[in-house]
Write an enzyme that holds these catalytic residues in place. Sequence first.
Site, PDB file in Angstrom:
ATOM      1  N   THR A 144       0.862  -1.181   0.000  1.00  0.00           N
ATOM      2  CA  THR A 144       0.000   0.000   0.000  1.00  0.00           C
ATOM      3  C   THR A 144       0.903   1.238   0.000  1.00  0.00           C
ATOM      4  O   THR A 144       2.130   1.121  -0.108  1.00  0.00           O
ATOM      5  CB  THR A 144      -0.907   0.053   1.256  1.00  0.00           C
ATOM      6  OG1 THR A 144      -0.095   0.322   2.406  1.00  0.00           O
ATOM      7  CG2 THR A 144      -1.660  -1.255   1.452  1.00  0.00           C
ATOM      8  N   ARG A 145       0.283   2.406   0.139  1.00  0.00           N
ATOM      9  CA  ARG A 145       1.068   3.646   0.218  1.00  0.00           C
ATOM     10  C   ARG A 145       1.425   3.973   1.672  1.00  0.00           C
ATOM     11  O   ARG A 145       1.917   5.078   1.971  1.00  0.00           O
ATOM     12  CB  ARG A 145       0.277   4.799  -0.425  1.00  0.00           C
ATOM     13  CG  ARG A 145       1.156   5.930  -0.967  1.00  0.00           C
ATOM     14  CD  ARG A 145       0.426   6.795  -1.985  1.00  0.00           C
ATOM     15  NE  ARG A 145      -0.861   7.265  -1.512  1.00  0.00           N
ATOM     16  CZ  ARG A 145      -1.047   8.385  -0.817  1.00  0.00           C
ATOM     17  NH1 ARG A 145      -0.031   9.167  -0.509  1.00  0.00           N
ATOM     18  NH2 ARG A 145      -2.261   8.732  -0.454  1.00  0.00           N
ATOM     19  N   LYS A 146       1.207   3.017   2.565  1.00  0.00           N
ATOM     20  CA  LYS A 146       1.562   3.205   3.977  1.00  0.00           C
ATOM     21  C   LYS A 146       3.042   2.876   4.166  1.00  0.00           C
ATOM     22  O   LYS A 146       3.417   1.855   4.746  1.00  0.00           O
ATOM     23  CB  LYS A 146       0.699   2.308   4.856  1.00  0.00           C
ATOM     24  CG  LYS A 146      -0.780   2.695   4.841  1.00  0.00           C
ATOM     25  CD  LYS A 146      -1.605   1.753   5.696  1.00  0.00           C
ATOM     26  CE  LYS A 146      -3.075   2.143   5.675  1.00  0.00           C
ATOM     27  NZ  LYS A 146      -3.916   1.214   6.460  1.00  0.00           N
ATOM     28  N   THR A 147       3.870   3.778   3.674  1.00  0.00           N
ATOM     29  CA  THR A 147       5.315   3.580   3.730  1.00  0.00           C
ATOM     30  C   THR A 147       5.960   4.585   4.679  1.00  0.00           C
ATOM     31  O   THR A 147       5.337   5.572   5.080  1.00  0.00           O
ATOM     32  CB  THR A 147       5.925   3.749   2.327  1.00  0.00           C
ATOM     33  OG1 THR A 147       5.521   5.023   1.797  1.00  0.00           O
ATOM     34  CG2 THR A 147       5.453   2.651   1.386  1.00  0.00           C
ATOM     35  N   THR A 281       4.591  -2.810   4.698  1.00  0.00           N
ATOM     36  CA  THR A 281       5.543  -1.704   4.823  1.00  0.00           C
ATOM     37  C   THR A 281       5.281  -0.872   6.076  1.00  0.00           C
ATOM     38  O   THR A 281       5.735   0.266   6.182  1.00  0.00           O
ATOM     39  CB  THR A 281       5.466  -0.791   3.584  1.00  0.00           C
ATOM     40  OG1 THR A 281       4.100  -0.405   3.360  1.00  0.00           O
ATOM     41  CG2 THR A 281       5.992  -1.498   2.349  1.00  0.00           C
TER      42      THR A 281
END
Length: 294
Positions: A144-147, A281
């Site tokens: 996901t964009r949860k970086t 991530t």
Amino acid sequence: MAEDTEDTTQIEMSNLISPINIQTLVRGWLLEDSPAFDIGGAIVGNTLTTAHLFGKSPGILAGIPFVNAVFGELDCKVEWHYREGNELAGICLLAQVTGSARNILLGERVALNVLARCSGVATFASSLKKLVEKKGWKGQVAGTRKTTPGFRLVEKYALKVANIDTHRYDLSSLVMIKDNHVMSCAGNIKMAVSKAKKLAGNYIKVEVECRNLKEAMDAAEAQCDIIMLDNFPPQEICAVAKIIKSKSSHILIEASGGITETTIQQFASPFIDIISCGKLTQGYPTVDFSLKIL
């Protein structure tokens, strides 16, 4: 030496990333770790020496281009005995680093930090992939964009090493219409999708986050490309996905929301194309490494 976990490791994975991007990241990391005086480095001096890089715990090796760049910035050479994507069984000699003692130690912690985290993401991602493969599921596990801010390139690269879908890299690579977007468009999913498709053109996909069957059907009627069923219980999500596929078989269905290693197999339905997991991530374990000067 262990064999590669996936055929994709036969590709030179470092070619995925622009050298300029890696160099920019690495210089920032080194500057952060040594913004002023390096007294320890002054003590050891510039004697040419060799250090051994060891793997100390099981995992998937990932992050070689970043380690090479760290030591390359410091005029050190790294000779690897393992390849990107190799499985590490435990304590093993991974590489030799040659250069001045001062510069090896200047890059040591930065290189180990990146390697531990990149390998940690790849290891965890690989384990989740194996869980759904055991059920015979043919879809894709995705990140996901949860970086980590400033560390996205490394974490997304690690997913590639594990042969996991990275999902969208940033806001420009895929349009995701979430609940807040819909609410800002008078709660009208069809309106939001219509506006997005006009701006996105023919080459950028549009995905809609849906919380129930009605929202999913509205998104399908608006001809979006992907429907994300967010925070659905496993049984319900499989039933809703089946209904959508029966009416719009071309639309990809993504399961998302709180999915972990203990629940991921429950979402491996033939009507689900993608299972995305923020934990890949965000909260991943690390792999242990050390560097020892001979």
